[in-house]
Scaffold this motif. Structure first.
Motif, mmCIF file in Angstrom:
data_model
loop_
_atom_site.group_PDB
_atom_site.id
_atom_site.type_symbol
_atom_site.label_atom_id
_atom_site.label_comp_id
_atom_site.label_asym_id
_atom_site.label_seq_id
_atom_site.Cartn_x
_atom_site.Cartn_y
_atom_site.Cartn_z
ATOM 1 N N ALA A 434 23.035 17.731 118.886
ATOM 2 C CA ALA A 434 23.105 19.084 119.436
ATOM 3 C C ALA A 434 24.538 19.506 119.731
ATOM 4 C CB ALA A 434 22.268 19.169 120.718
ATOM 5 N N TRP A 435 25.427 18.530 119.987
ATOM 6 C CA TRP A 435 26.828 18.864 120.267
ATOM 7 C C TRP A 435 27.601 19.187 118.995
ATOM 8 C CZ3 TRP A 435 28.925 14.881 124.418
ATOM 9 C CH2 TRP A 435 28.137 14.982 125.569
ATOM 10 N N THR A 436 27.106 18.736 117.850
ATOM 11 C CA THR A 436 27.838 18.925 116.592
ATOM 12 C C THR A 436 27.463 20.217 115.877
ATOM 13 O OG1 THR A 436 26.178 17.714 115.300
ATOM 14 C CG2 THR A 436 27.934 16.424 116.316
ATOM 15 N N ILE A 437 26.459 20.928 116.390
ATOM 16 C CA ILE A 437 26.023 22.163 115.730
ATOM 17 C C ILE A 437 27.069 23.256 115.947
ATOM 18 C CG2 ILE A 437 24.274 23.976 115.693
ATOM 19 C CD1 ILE A 437 22.229 21.885 116.524
ATOM 20 N N THR A 438 27.468 23.899 114.883
ATOM 21 C CA THR A 438 28.462 24.974 114.935
ATOM 22 C C THR A 438 27.844 26.250 114.365
ATOM 23 O OG1 THR A 438 30.297 23.424 114.681
ATOM 24 C CG2 THR A 438 30.745 25.731 114.183
ATOM 25 N N THR A 439 27.979 27.335 115.067
ATOM 26 C CA THR A 439 27.477 28.626 114.577
ATOM 27 C C THR A 439 28.631 29.419 113.975
ATOM 28 O OG1 THR A 439 27.804 29.639 116.751
ATOM 29 C CG2 THR A 439 25.640 28.723 116.293
ATOM 30 N N VAL A 440 28.389 29.989 112.807
ATOM 31 C CA VAL A 440 29.378 30.828 112.132
ATOM 32 C C VAL A 440 29.035 32.287 112.418
ATOM 33 C CG1 VAL A 440 30.415 31.468 109.934
ATOM 34 C CG2 VAL A 440 29.734 29.091 110.353
#
Length: 519
Positions: A434-440
């Motif tokens: 969950a910490w590695t999810i990045t939103t563009v």
């Protein structure tokens, strides 16, 4: 509700033209229209109605404008319309859609004479002074609002001020639009071509709040000299609303109590998983207790109380109870007025420097550092806090909705758990997914972004992911000088790798000049 159309069609007496507009209305799913500068006399209204909008409701301002100016039609089975004001330059309506929000709509046609046009602005300002409902203004103002709204004919500053002042006094602004920027053309060729932005669609803040899924399109003008203005009501896509933490919540007196109540509950799992679950639980608490509308209402009520107290102070300036109450209210207002961070939470893009591929020696250095991290626990705790505090509180948050402002405000309660989770990452090298999810996210470069090239993309990462990244960068900064040659320009501080290309181009150009001089 279906679409709204407004168009200066410069005459509507020909049967062929009436049929063209009837087809246009049907093709664009229009429920309410306003045609300007129609030049239709009273005896020609009957045939016009039958060809253009048979079985619709219909009105005009021929009583005030003998030349025939504004004609309005609407579908009676979709809405009820009340005419609130009508004169030679404006027809002001109250529109009640059968399935939707009631709003006010003004169709305007500004007089060509500047002095007569001032009467239009005065009438709009009179309407705007008492307007506390959604309001939209459509039409041909016959003037521009900016120096850049003309081509082929220089605009004078004083010509723009009247419309600008009217918009300001009415509390309206241009609704986001796409399509044609210049809405009128003289249709001439070459250097004789002149183009103005005379037509516009304006809305107040109540309109924005009630109709945030509205799009204004200035369509191609075809054989006409004015472009048609189409207001499209786009059906909002249903979906779960993303959570966002706002820094002003941290000023609430109950904020730390809410965090403590949820955070201190025992939970199973590794440290990073526990933090993630606790943050999820806090979202429900914040959503139930903090609403933007509640905050605005509280601020308004507090300002009203302050005004009453200050009025009493002018009558009783030496009353200590009143001055104490004034100080208390001012303190509350300062806390509630933390809107700078709330409103300035716009996405910002930062330049990121990319270097060469990592080498085996580079990884060996990381392994050596990892063993040191396990020893200096107390030092890492300070580094974690320093890294977290280096992230501005107005930076955009990741997918979880929590920005660094939350971690700072709740640090006395959540600090030990956050420190433990980050320390575990440096010990075993494992990070919660969950910490590695990045939103563009796409950010518009201009006011009326319409094409992919009008946007720039930014990446919004989890705050703790940023914190770990900063810690790694801080550790690497001490060894980069030993493993990277000073001639590798990509690693020079405050320099982009593109600077090397520019430098080579400059040297090449200078070399050519030197050769010529030598010859």
């Amino acid at each position: 509700m279906n679409n709204i159309l407004c168009w200066n069609i410069r005459g509507l007496n020909k049967a062929r033209k009436q049929q063209e507009l009837a087809n246009f209305i049907a093709n664009h799913n229009v429920s309410l229209f306003g045609f300007l500068e129609t030049k239709v006399k009273r005896n020609a209204l009957g045939p016009l109605y039958l060809r253009l909008c048979n079985n619709w409701c219909f009105t005009h301002n021929l009583v005030w404008h003998k030349g025939g100016c504004i004609i309005i039609g609407w579908k009676g089975e979709e809405m009820k319309v009340s005419i609130r004001e009508c004169n030679s330059q404006v027809i002001h309506l109250e529109v009640h859609p059968l399935n939707g929000t009631t709003f006010f709509c003004s169709f305007v046609y500004g007089a060509t004479a500047p002095q007569e046009r001032l009467q239009l602005f005065q009438q709009l300002e009179s309407i705007g002074n008492h307007m506390n409902r959604p309001w939209i203004i459509l039409g041909d103002f016959n003037c521009v609002a900016g120096m850049d709204e003309r081509i082929g004919h220089e605009a004078r500053f004083h010509e723009t001020t009247h419309l600008q002042n009217c918009m300001f006094n009415c509390g309206v602004h241009d609704i986001k639009f796409s399509g044609r920027i210049f809405t009128w053309s003289n249709k001439r060729v070459g250097q004789s071509r002149v183009m103005f932005k005379l037509d516009r669609v304006l809305g107040n803040q109540h309109w924005d709040d009630s109709f945030n899924d509205v799009e204004v399109i200035f369509l191609p003008e075809d054989d006409y000299d004015h472009t048609p203005m189409l207001v499209r009501f786009i059906k909002a896509q249903s979906g779960k609303k993303l959570f966002r933490f706002f820094n002003m919540w941290a000023h609430n007196d109950k904020f730390l109590d809410m965090v403590k109540e949820k955070w201190t509950k025992p939970m199973q799992g590794i440290a990073s998983y526990q933090i993630n679950q606790k943050l999820q639980n806090l979202k429900r608490v914040f959503r139930n207790n903090f609403h933007t509308n509640q905050t605005h209402n509280l601020l308004r009520e507090t300002n009203q109380q302050l005004e009453q107290v200050q009025n009493l102070i002018h009558l009783h300036p030496l009353d200590p109870n009143l001055t104490d109450k004034e100080s208390m209210l001012l303190g509350q207002i300062r806390k509630l007025k933390d809107y700078s961070s709330y409103l300035s939470r716009r996405a910002k893009i930062s330049s990121i420097q990319h270097g060469d591929d990592n080498t085996k020696y580079f990884h060996d250095c990381i392994k050596q550092r990892r063993s040191l991290n396990k020893i200096h626990t107390l030092q890492l705790q300070e580094e974690i806090k320093e890294a977290l505090w280096s992230i501005p509180i107005d930076k955009s948050s990741g997918l979880d909705g929590y920005n660094s402002g939350f971690y700072r405000a709740a640090w006395p309660i959540i600090g030990p758990d956050v420190t433990k989770a980050i320390q575990m990452f440096f010990e075993d090298g494992k990070m919660l997914k969950a910490w590695t999810i990045t939103t563009v996210t796409l950010i518009p470069k201009s006011t009326n972004a319409n094409t992919p090239g009008d946007f720039r993309s930014i990446s919004c990462c989890h705050v703790l992911y940023k914190c770990i990244t900063k810690l790694i960068c801080a550790r690497l900064r001490g060894v980069l000088e030993d493993i990277i040659s000073p001639t590798q320009g990509a690693f020079v501080a405050k320099r982009s790798i593109l600077h090397n290309i520019v430098l080579c181009q400059d040297l090449d150009a200078m070399a050519g000049k030197i050769v010529l001089l030598a010859v």
